[in-house]
Design an enzyme around this catalytic site. Structure first.
Site, mmCIF file in Angstrom:
data_model
loop_
_atom_site.group_PDB
_atom_site.id
_atom_site.type_symbol
_atom_site.label_atom_id
_atom_site.label_comp_id
_atom_site.label_asym_id
_atom_site.label_seq_id
_atom_site.Cartn_x
_atom_site.Cartn_y
_atom_site.Cartn_z
ATOM 1 N N ASN A 79 8.596 -9.004 3.010
ATOM 2 C CA ASN A 79 7.396 -8.211 2.772
ATOM 3 C C ASN A 79 7.491 -7.642 1.361
ATOM 4 O O ASN A 79 8.495 -7.013 1.006
ATOM 5 C CB ASN A 79 7.287 -7.084 3.795
ATOM 6 C CG ASN A 79 7.090 -7.597 5.201
ATOM 7 O OD1 ASN A 79 6.493 -8.647 5.403
ATOM 8 N ND2 ASN A 79 7.586 -6.863 6.184
ATOM 9 N N GLN A 88 5.649 -3.650 3.134
ATOM 10 C CA GLN A 88 6.977 -3.270 2.651
ATOM 11 C C GLN A 88 7.072 -1.747 2.710
ATOM 12 O O GLN A 88 6.219 -1.035 2.155
ATOM 13 C CB GLN A 88 7.229 -3.752 1.213
ATOM 14 C CG GLN A 88 8.671 -3.475 0.771
ATOM 15 C CD GLN A 88 9.001 -4.044 -0.601
ATOM 16 O OE1 GLN A 88 8.128 -4.573 -1.309
ATOM 17 N NE2 GLN A 88 10.255 -3.935 -0.986
ATOM 18 N N HIS A 106 14.818 -6.956 0.763
ATOM 19 C CA HIS A 106 15.452 -7.334 2.031
ATOM 20 C C HIS A 106 14.705 -8.505 2.648
ATOM 21 O O HIS A 106 13.482 -8.522 2.689
ATOM 22 C CB HIS A 106 15.500 -6.160 3.021
ATOM 23 C CG HIS A 106 14.194 -5.479 3.245
ATOM 24 N ND1 HIS A 106 13.655 -4.589 2.354
ATOM 25 C CD2 HIS A 106 13.296 -5.558 4.268
ATOM 26 C CE1 HIS A 106 12.491 -4.138 2.812
ATOM 27 N NE2 HIS A 106 12.248 -4.722 3.963
#
Ligand code: 5GP
Ligand code: ZN
Length: 116
Positions: A89, A96, A102
């Site tokens: 994301n 996000q 990540h």
């Protein structure tokens, strides 16, 4: 080179200042289970260095980026049946919420498309 942000949640996990259920670690990455799992396997793979997203990581550190992708594959192969979803994301409109790069490794159930 190590780059950290003292206010970043995931930098604190990398440093060991906040506990996490660690799955694997490399020179460049740490992988740990998501606190709010969305699939039987839901692991976050992050670079040790603080970069806000996968694009900036790729620009700043190609080796760490490749390691992150290889770790995602290893985790998915170890825990899944060969099918998995790897999600980055990127930006608030893409959901996000933590602005340290990540990859979500999601596996262990059937998934729909398109994502919500
Ligand atoms: P994003 O929405 O930014 O793509 O994903 C952030 C993820 O981090 C979420 O799935 C959320 O559940 C997870 N998360 C947030 N805080 C923590 C935490 O303190 N520990 C762990 N293990 N996961 C977290
Ligand atoms: Zn960070």
């Amino acid at each position: 080179m190590s780059v950290t942000d003292p206010d970043c949640l995931f930098c604190k996990i990398v440093a060991g200042d906040i506990p996490a259920d660690i799955v694997s670690e490399t020179e460049h990455t740490v992988a740990f289970r998501d606190v709010n799992p969305q699939a039987p396997t839901h692991v976050l793979v992050i670079p040790r260095r603080h970069e806000p997203n996968i694009g900036s990581l790729a620009a700043a550190d190609p080796e760490a980026t490749i390691t992150l992708l290889a770790e995602a594959r290893s985790i998915a192969e170890a825990e899944g049946n060969g099918s998995y979803r790897l999600v980055f994301n990127t930006g608030a409109d893409a959901h996000q919420t933590v602005f340290h790069c990540h990859g979500h490794v999601l596996a262990g159930r059937s998934m729909a498309w398109p994502p919500g």
